[in-house]
Design an enzyme around this catalytic site. Structure first.
Site: not given
Ligand code: SD4
Length: 335
Positions: A92, A194, A212, A222, A245-246
């Site tokens: 990621s 990330t 990321t 996106r 993150t997320g």
């Molecule tokens: C996103 N926040 O592109 C990032 C992805 C991520 O763990 O953190 N994944 O939305």
């Protein structure tokens, strides 16, 4: 599948975006992990300190090494993040990142220094060290953010080398995903995702970076929260810093990292500020947070730290006071 239906299935309000290696949703867990320490009992005001999202001890070790050899907190976060960008096993971040649904690996990154300067790249292709390109945007251009082809052109002109970021392993994963082309929630599968990193040097100067490949199998074009100053990352040298993150869409809607820094300015501890920022997401009317994960980490100028997430199994790596260790984050959804 008809395009309209495909897009609908991919919407963020449905079953949740699939993230092969990421933490967008919450049905699966990494069982049997040994990460015994809870952040609440751990925070102390000791400088210097480096914290990062997930289990990235090599990255935090590098970042601390930079600080201890007299480097700035800005050098520290850049070089720390580069460790993960170069790690092809991390699916990621950087090289080896999982692609979008059309097979493009596109990177998002940003960096912010103790003087409030910042730089970012979005939808960057073929250049593995997105965080370093973001730093160049900050230092060598009059702009804050470059996107897509323009970001790549700038990187090439700045001496970065182009390479194919889609590894065999990520290509195979994408091909498997394409068979059904469905979003299926997977969470915390690698305990490695990330990378958002914050560093405070011995004089209390704070910098941060976030890098990321974004959500796996996202729509082409996106962009998430990670390169958005204030959402995926924010630093204010009077106060401290925060990073996320997320599921980026949820972070952007609440400008999470800026919110955490402002809460710390008003006197909250890093831990309290992270908890409040998660509260802003989960307490929205009708928000079904069971379908996605968000995790925050924060540090203040004194070196106190915090982390919090919606669901279990988020963690932070912290290097402080001679110890480099992974810390289990407390979380909101205890049912
Ligand atoms: C996103 N926040 O592109 C990032 C992805 C991520 O763990 O953190 N994944 O939305």
């Amino acid at each position: 599948m008809k395009r309209r239906k495909f897009l609908k299935n991919a919407s963020l309000t449905g079953v949740g975006l699939a993230v092969g290696s990421a933490i967008t949703s919450c049905d699966n867990k990494v069982e049997g992990q040994k990460i015994p320490v809870k952040e609440n009992a751990e925070s102390k005001a000791v400088l210097p300190v480096v914290v990062a999202t997930w289990h990235v001890e090599e990255a935090t070790a590098k970042a601390m090494d930079v600080l201890q050899s007299g480097g700035s907190s800005l050098d520290s976060v850049e070089l720390g993040c580069k460790v993960e960008e170069a790690n092809e096993k991390g699916q990621s971040v950087g090289k080896g990142g999982l692609p979008d649904r059309e097979g493009n690996v596109t990177l998002d990154a940003c960096i912010m220094d103790q003087n409030g300067n910042c730089g970012a790249v979005v939808y960057l292709k073929d250049i593995k060290h997105a965080v370093s390109v973001a730093r160049k945007v900050m230092e060598d251009t009059p702009h804050v953010m470059l996107a897509g082809e323009g970001a790549k052109q700038f990187a090439l002109e700045s001496g970065f080398e182009a390479e194919d970021l889609l590894t065999e392993a990520s290509k195979e994963a994408w091909k498997k995903w394409k068979v059904e082309a469905k979003y299926k929630p997977i969470i915390n599968i690698e305990n490695h995702d990330t990378i958002g990193m914050l560093a405070v040097d011995k004089n209390g100067n704070v910098s941060g970076a976030c890098t990321t490949s974004g959500l796996a199998y996202k729509m082409n074009g996106r962009v998430g929260d990670s390169p958005i100053i204030g959402s995926g990352l924010f630093i204010d040298n009077e106060v401290g810093g925060a990073t996320a993150t997320g599921l980026g869409e949820e972070v952007v809607k609440t400008i999470g990292s800026f919110l955490i820094v402002e809460l710390m300015r008003q006197g909250r501890s890093p831990q309290e500020a992270c908890e409040e920022a998660i509260g802003r997401i989960v307490n929205k009317p009708g928000k079904d947070y069971k379908d996605f994960q968000v995790g925050y980490i924060a540090v203040n100028k004194k070196g106190e730290t915090g982390c919090y997430s919606i669901h279990q199994y988020f963690s932070m790596t912290k290097f402080q006071d001679g110890e480099n260790k992974q810390i289990q984050s407390d979380f909101y959804n205890k049912v």
